[in-house]
Design a protein around this motif. Structure first.
Motif, mmCIF file in Angstrom:
data_model
loop_
_atom_site.group_PDB
_atom_site.id
_atom_site.type_symbol
_atom_site.label_atom_id
_atom_site.label_comp_id
_atom_site.label_asym_id
_atom_site.label_seq_id
_atom_site.Cartn_x
_atom_site.Cartn_y
_atom_site.Cartn_z
ATOM 1 N N LYS A 17 0.912 -1.187 0.169
ATOM 2 C CA LYS A 17 -0.178 0.070 0.000
ATOM 3 C C LYS A 17 0.802 1.040 -0.060
ATOM 4 C CE LYS A 17 -3.496 2.372 2.721
ATOM 5 N NZ LYS A 17 -4.173 3.100 1.656
ATOM 6 N N LEU A 28 3.515 1.529 2.871
ATOM 7 C CA LEU A 28 3.185 1.916 4.454
ATOM 8 C C LEU A 28 3.014 0.262 5.027
ATOM 9 C CD1 LEU A 28 2.222 3.709 6.664
ATOM 10 C CD2 LEU A 28 -0.202 3.114 5.709
ATOM 11 N N SER A 32 -0.871 -6.232 6.277
ATOM 12 C CA SER A 32 -1.066 -5.879 7.571
ATOM 13 C C SER A 32 0.242 -5.464 8.233
ATOM 14 C CB SER A 32 -1.596 -7.264 8.485
ATOM 15 O OG SER A 32 -1.313 -7.214 10.049
ATOM 16 N N GLN A 33 0.337 -4.184 9.010
ATOM 17 C CA GLN A 33 1.329 -3.491 9.549
ATOM 18 C C GLN A 33 1.671 -4.402 10.957
ATOM 19 O OE1 GLN A 33 0.934 0.720 10.495
ATOM 20 N NE2 GLN A 33 2.068 0.381 12.345
ATOM 21 N N LEU A 34 0.588 -5.053 11.529
ATOM 22 C CA LEU A 34 1.037 -5.778 12.990
ATOM 23 C C LEU A 34 1.707 -7.092 12.511
ATOM 24 C CD1 LEU A 34 -2.578 -5.520 14.961
ATOM 25 C CD2 LEU A 34 -0.342 -4.158 15.276
ATOM 26 N N PHE A 314 0.609 2.701 19.564
ATOM 27 C CA PHE A 314 0.186 1.236 20.346
ATOM 28 C C PHE A 314 1.341 0.257 20.056
ATOM 29 C CE2 PHE A 314 -1.365 -2.984 19.797
ATOM 30 C CZ PHE A 314 -2.363 -3.327 20.872
ATOM 31 N N ASP B 39 -4.937 -2.044 10.748
ATOM 32 C CA ASP B 39 -5.217 -3.002 11.872
ATOM 33 C C ASP B 39 -5.624 -2.118 12.968
ATOM 34 O OD1 ASP B 39 -3.665 -5.466 10.891
ATOM 35 O OD2 ASP B 39 -1.891 -3.971 10.621
ATOM 36 N N VAL B 41 -6.659 -1.461 16.800
ATOM 37 C CA VAL B 41 -5.993 -2.039 18.191
ATOM 38 C C VAL B 41 -6.853 -1.787 19.609
ATOM 39 C CG1 VAL B 41 -3.723 -1.946 17.347
ATOM 40 C CG2 VAL B 41 -4.627 0.136 18.105
ATOM 41 N N SER B 63 -6.830 2.757 15.208
ATOM 42 C CA SER B 63 -6.038 1.848 14.441
ATOM 43 C C SER B 63 -4.684 1.942 14.777
ATOM 44 C CB SER B 63 -6.162 1.864 12.817
ATOM 45 O OG SER B 63 -5.515 3.166 12.656
ATOM 46 N N VAL B 64 -3.561 1.406 14.407
ATOM 47 C CA VAL B 64 -2.249 1.309 14.777
ATOM 48 C C VAL B 64 -1.928 3.136 14.289
ATOM 49 C CG1 VAL B 64 -0.932 -0.734 15.108
ATOM 50 C CG2 VAL B 64 -1.425 0.261 12.744
#
Lengths: 367, 130
Positions: A17, A28, A32-34, A314, B39, B41, B63-64
């Protein structure tokens, strides 16, 4: 259209993305960034950091020049391939940029500076280099790939040219080893082991694909930011900029005061700040209540004084909200943060939050 | 291409509404909305019993990368919330129209529900936003 790194076609092919980052079209995330974050903590991931600016410096007085230009002292670098982290300061003590400088010999060094600061950095360096007769050469013919995670060094070893395999396996942290236009440094920005690899632009795509086939996951700028925040590492433009000195950015350790007769740009201002006292600190925060911490949120100390979050987010590894905040030195072990009109409780902690896949915060485990 | 189930109604601000046929409606955010947020959170749910107006902010989703508000698409009273989201906000990413539902309303006027977009109109809005 923004600038493209040599790896742009690889990002598109992998479903990245794409977003604008300081004029560069960069991934980016790839879904999924996580997941990318966890991949780096648990196995190995790679980041295209070719948008960063690589600058070669050469000339008989290069060491003297860098001793004047940088707050850290390149005279500490005695072995070829050794690197240090430093700030480059204004006369006022504000941070123009943070960077890594590699030493090859007293007349040859390489600097890697940020992407967003490229133009002002080059102008500043070139301006001051003239008096020292130092040649400044931007190496936009190179790409750069960061491979990070507990399996990163093993994976790179599997795909790198045979001649570099043993030398890079033996590298100590903050050392680099090269061959031709390839340079492999044991450095990174994630709190994990790994390498940052500079490679000729034409060979970057092939190297990236070979790493992918070896099981290294492409990761985007999103994961890079959550990883570096967990690692307690400063981000230029967020945790520090031209308005604050390294002494208030948790980077006092990068200022080399000895030898006392080394005159570097910003030294006088930093010395005055130290004498005047009352300097703010950059601390880690762990949110005790539910919620997420964000940049620029207000921090309230027990004594009523105020600070501000410089980087908040986070933590995927801890499953908790974490932040770096610039606060008065009077801060104790607790404070409050204003999140959407409510004051939430936060614990003051020492960064890093996570290093080498392990939590650094008492009582917390990596998920 | 985002999933836009035909049997649901939609608000411009990307919430969906399901008529449960028992005097309650279920509300969530669309597949398109969860994909844009990335994502998730953290979700802050409304209190049960809270009276909401159409267009009123009643849920915060983080989100993140950013925080986002979720608006109640209809006037009514919150009669149930999806407490599973407190420990697993990613349910919205995985199943926006099923396990990722957010809250239920009671006391919704039938005419208000009919005033929301159908799947075709919402799909057209998404196409126009592209």
């Amino acid at each position: 259209m923004g600038n493209h790194t040599p790896l742009y076609p690889n990002h598109l092919a992998a479903g990245g993305k794409i977003v604008d980052f300081a004029g560069w079209e960069m991934p980016l995330h790839y879904g999924s960034q996580l997941e990318e974050h966890h991949q780096v903590r648990r196995a190995a991931g790679m980041f295209d950091v070719s948008h960063m600016t690589v600058i070669d410096l050469s000339g008989a007085r290069t060491q003297a020049f860098l001793q004047y230009l940088l707050a850290n002292d390149v005279a500490k670098l005695k072995d070829s391939g050794k690197a240090i982290y430093s700030c480059m300061l204004l006369e006022s003590g504000g941070v123009i940029d943070d960077l890594i400088v590699y030493y090859f010999d007293p007349e040859t060094y390489r600097m890697v500076v940020n992407a967003a600061t490229r133009d002002k950095d080059l102008a500043w360096i070139t301006r001051h280099a003239a008096a020292f007769g130092v040649t400044v050469q931007e190496r936009d013919d190179l790409a750069m790939i960061a491979v990070q995670g507990p399996q990163a060094r093993d994976k790179v070893g599997q795909v790198i040219a045979a001649g570099l395999r043993d030398p890079i396996a033996a590298l100590k942290p903050f050392f680099a080893e090269g061959s031709g236009d390839w340079l492999v440094a044991r450095t990174g920005y994630t709190g994990e082991d790994g390498y940052e690899v500079m490679v000729p632009a034409a060979e970057a795509g092939g190297f990236w694909e070979s790493l992918r086939q070896a099981g290294v996951a492409p990761c985007g700028l999103g994961a890079r930011d959550t990883l570096r925040l967990e690692a307690g590492m400063n981000l230029y433009g967020t945790d520090m900029d031209e308005s604050v000195s390294p002494l208030e950015s948790g980077l006092g350790w990068t200022v080399a005061w000895e030898p006392t007769n080394r005159d570097f740009i910003g030294r006088q201002a930093l010395a005055q700040q130290k004498t005047a006292g009352g300097l703010r600190r950059l601390v880690g925060l762990l949110l005790e209540d539910r919620g997420v911490l964000r940049n620029h949120l207000k921090v309230r100390l027990a004594d009523g004084s105020a600070g501000e979050i410089t980087s908040g987010g986070f933590s995927p590894s801890l499953g908790r909200a974490i932040a770096l905040a610039r606060v008065p030195a009077t801060i104790g072990s607790e404070c409050e943060v204003e999140v959407r009109g409510k004051w939430l409780r936060a614990r003051v902690v020492k960064a890093p939050f996570v290093r080498g896949g392990q939590s650094c915060i008492d009582g917390l485990m990596v998920t | 291409m985002s999933n836009v189930p035909a049997e649901l109604k939609y608000a411009k601000s990307h919430e969906w509404v399901r008529d449960n046929g028992d005097g309650t409606v279920t509300v969530g955010i669309s597949d398109h909305a969860q994909e844009q947020l990335g994502d998730l959170v953290f979700v802050e749910l409304p209190e049960i019993g809270r009276a909401v107006k159409a267009g009123e902010e009643c849920v915060v989703i983080e989100s993140v990368k950013a925080a986002a508000d979720v608006y109640s698409p209809l006037a009514g009273e919150v009669c149930e919330v999806n407490a599973n989201l407190e420990g697993a906000p990613e349910l919205i990413n995985g199943d926006a129209y099923g396990d990722g539902w957010i809250f239920r309303l009671t006391g919704v006027a039938a005419g208000d529900l009919a005033g929301l977009m159908d799947a075709d109109a919402y799909s057209a809005q998404l196409a126009a936003e592209e």
